[in-house]
Design a protein around this motif. Structure first.
Motif, mmCIF file in Angstrom:
data_model
loop_
_atom_site.group_PDB
_atom_site.id
_atom_site.type_symbol
_atom_site.label_atom_id
_atom_site.label_comp_id
_atom_site.label_asym_id
_atom_site.label_seq_id
_atom_site.Cartn_x
_atom_site.Cartn_y
_atom_site.Cartn_z
ATOM 1 N N MET A 1 -10.591 5.625 -4.494
ATOM 2 C CA MET A 1 -9.774 4.894 -3.570
ATOM 3 C C MET A 1 -8.334 5.354 -3.747
ATOM 4 O O MET A 1 -7.826 5.365 -4.858
ATOM 5 N N ALA A 2 -7.693 5.759 -2.669
ATOM 6 C CA ALA A 2 -6.300 6.211 -2.712
ATOM 7 C C ALA A 2 -5.448 5.281 -1.856
ATOM 8 O O ALA A 2 -5.818 4.933 -0.738
ATOM 9 N N VAL A 3 -4.315 4.867 -2.412
ATOM 10 C CA VAL A 3 -3.385 3.986 -1.708
ATOM 11 C C VAL A 3 -2.004 4.605 -1.785
ATOM 12 O O VAL A 3 -1.580 5.060 -2.850
ATOM 13 N N ARG A 4 -1.294 4.625 -0.660
ATOM 14 C CA ARG A 4 0.077 5.118 -0.604
ATOM 15 C C ARG A 4 0.924 4.104 0.136
ATOM 16 O O ARG A 4 0.587 3.710 1.253
ATOM 17 N N ILE A 5 2.036 3.687 -0.490
ATOM 18 C CA ILE A 5 2.910 2.695 0.132
ATOM 19 C C ILE A 5 4.338 3.223 0.102
ATOM 20 O O ILE A 5 4.941 3.333 -0.965
ATOM 21 N N PRO A 6 4.896 3.571 1.279
ATOM 22 C CA PRO A 6 6.305 3.967 1.302
ATOM 23 C C PRO A 6 7.195 2.724 1.207
ATOM 24 O O PRO A 6 6.844 1.659 1.707
ATOM 25 N N ARG A 17 4.903 4.848 -3.401
ATOM 26 C CA ARG A 17 4.130 4.369 -4.550
ATOM 27 C C ARG A 17 2.679 4.720 -4.277
ATOM 28 O O ARG A 17 2.165 4.474 -3.182
ATOM 29 N N THR A 18 1.990 5.322 -5.250
ATOM 30 C CA THR A 18 0.607 5.749 -5.040
ATOM 31 C C THR A 18 -0.293 5.276 -6.166
ATOM 32 O O THR A 18 0.146 5.121 -7.302
ATOM 33 N N ALA A 23 -12.559 3.104 -8.499
ATOM 34 C CA ALA A 23 -12.984 1.817 -7.939
ATOM 35 C C ALA A 23 -11.881 0.801 -8.190
ATOM 36 O O ALA A 23 -11.040 0.987 -9.064
ATOM 37 N N HIS A 24 -11.907 -0.266 -7.420
ATOM 38 C CA HIS A 24 -10.866 -1.287 -7.510
ATOM 39 C C HIS A 24 -11.445 -2.623 -7.059
ATOM 40 O O HIS A 24 -12.296 -2.681 -6.175
ATOM 41 N N ALA A 25 -10.990 -3.718 -7.669
ATOM 42 C CA ALA A 25 -11.349 -5.069 -7.242
ATOM 43 C C ALA A 25 -10.084 -5.714 -6.688
ATOM 44 O O ALA A 25 -9.156 -6.025 -7.442
ATOM 45 N N GLU A 26 -10.012 -5.874 -5.390
ATOM 46 C CA GLU A 26 -8.833 -6.379 -4.694
ATOM 47 C C GLU A 26 -8.814 -7.905 -4.676
ATOM 48 O O GLU A 26 -9.756 -8.545 -4.190
ATOM 49 N N VAL A 27 -7.752 -8.489 -5.218
ATOM 50 C CA VAL A 27 -7.586 -9.938 -5.200
ATOM 51 C C VAL A 27 -7.307 -10.378 -3.767
ATOM 52 O O VAL A 27 -6.411 -9.854 -3.112
ATOM 53 N N GLU A 28 -8.070 -11.333 -3.293
ATOM 54 C CA GLU A 28 -7.840 -11.904 -1.969
ATOM 55 C C GLU A 28 -7.088 -13.223 -2.052
ATOM 56 O O GLU A 28 -6.303 -13.545 -1.176
ATOM 57 N N ARG A 29 -7.344 -13.977 -3.137
ATOM 58 C CA ARG A 29 -6.722 -15.291 -3.277
ATOM 59 C C ARG A 29 -6.786 -15.744 -4.729
ATOM 60 O O ARG A 29 -7.746 -15.471 -5.435
ATOM 61 N N LEU A 127 -3.927 -3.318 -1.661
ATOM 62 C CA LEU A 127 -4.233 -2.972 -0.273
ATOM 63 C C LEU A 127 -3.400 -3.728 0.755
ATOM 64 O O LEU A 127 -3.932 -4.304 1.695
ATOM 65 N N ASP A 128 -2.103 -3.741 0.570
ATOM 66 C CA ASP A 128 -1.214 -4.255 1.609
ATOM 67 C C ASP A 128 0.048 -3.418 1.583
ATOM 68 O O ASP A 128 0.026 -2.296 1.073
ATOM 69 N N ASP A 129 1.139 -3.899 2.110
ATOM 70 C CA ASP A 129 2.333 -3.063 2.235
ATOM 71 C C ASP A 129 3.407 -3.331 1.180
ATOM 72 O O ASP A 129 4.550 -2.922 1.353
#
Length: 167
Positions: A1-6, A17-18, A23-29, A127-129
């Motif tokens: 999983m690749a994430v890039r946030i300008p 930021r990269t 694998a990743h476990a994304e917190v939703e709440r 997984l957000d901005d």
């Protein structure tokens, strides 16, 4: 999983930021009470949550203290939730502050007995901005006995829990 946030730095420059994770476990709440926190998360970059999965809370430092929590499966095969009892983290805290890092252990093979044989998947929020949520997502602290317990995001946006002496 690749994430890039300008994002814009404090001095006005453009930065990116990269993260690159298998694998990743994304917190939703995260729901915080006076005695616990309940985390709802979703797996990315890996198969479904196996029935033998556990959530690991590993205390930082050389002592290797480990707590485990059983996750509850969500409505699909990638979602899950779990509750961390603050009293368990506060018990045996000793003196000083400690930090517990959270991950989910996905081993579905009963013959695997060593935790180190299957890499744990860190639990966090990528997984957000937002490039850095440590100072933005601030959760309330709870006093348990003579310590204060507080969930927070690290500089790498991973979920951790701090246990520190009250006062």
């Amino acid at each position: 999983m690749a994430v890039r946030i300008p994002y814009a730095t404090k001095d006005g420059f453009l930065a990116v930021r990269t993260w690159l994770r298998a694998a990743h476990a994304e917190v939703e709440r995260i729901e915080v009470t006076d005695s616990s926190m309940t985390v709802r998360a979703r797996l990315h970059g890996t198969g479904p949550l196996p029935g033998t999965a556990t959530v690991r809370l590993r205390r930082r430092g050389g002592d290797g203290v480990l707590r485990t929590v059983e996750p509850r499966a969500g409505s699909d095969d990638r979602g899950f939730s779990f509750t961390v009892d603050y009293g368990e983290l506060a018990a045996g805290n000793g003196t000083g502050s400690h930090v517990w890092d959270l991950a989910v252990q996905l081993s579905s093979r009963p013959e695997v007995s060593e935790v180190s044989e299957v890499p744990a998947v860190r639990i966090g929020r990528l997984l957000d901005d937002l490039a850095d949520r440590k100072e933005i997502f601030v959760y309330p602290a709870a006093t348990v006995g003579d310590v204060v317990v507080r969930p927070y995001y690290t500089v790498d946006n991973d979920l951790s829990v701090e246990v520190a002496p009250a006062g």
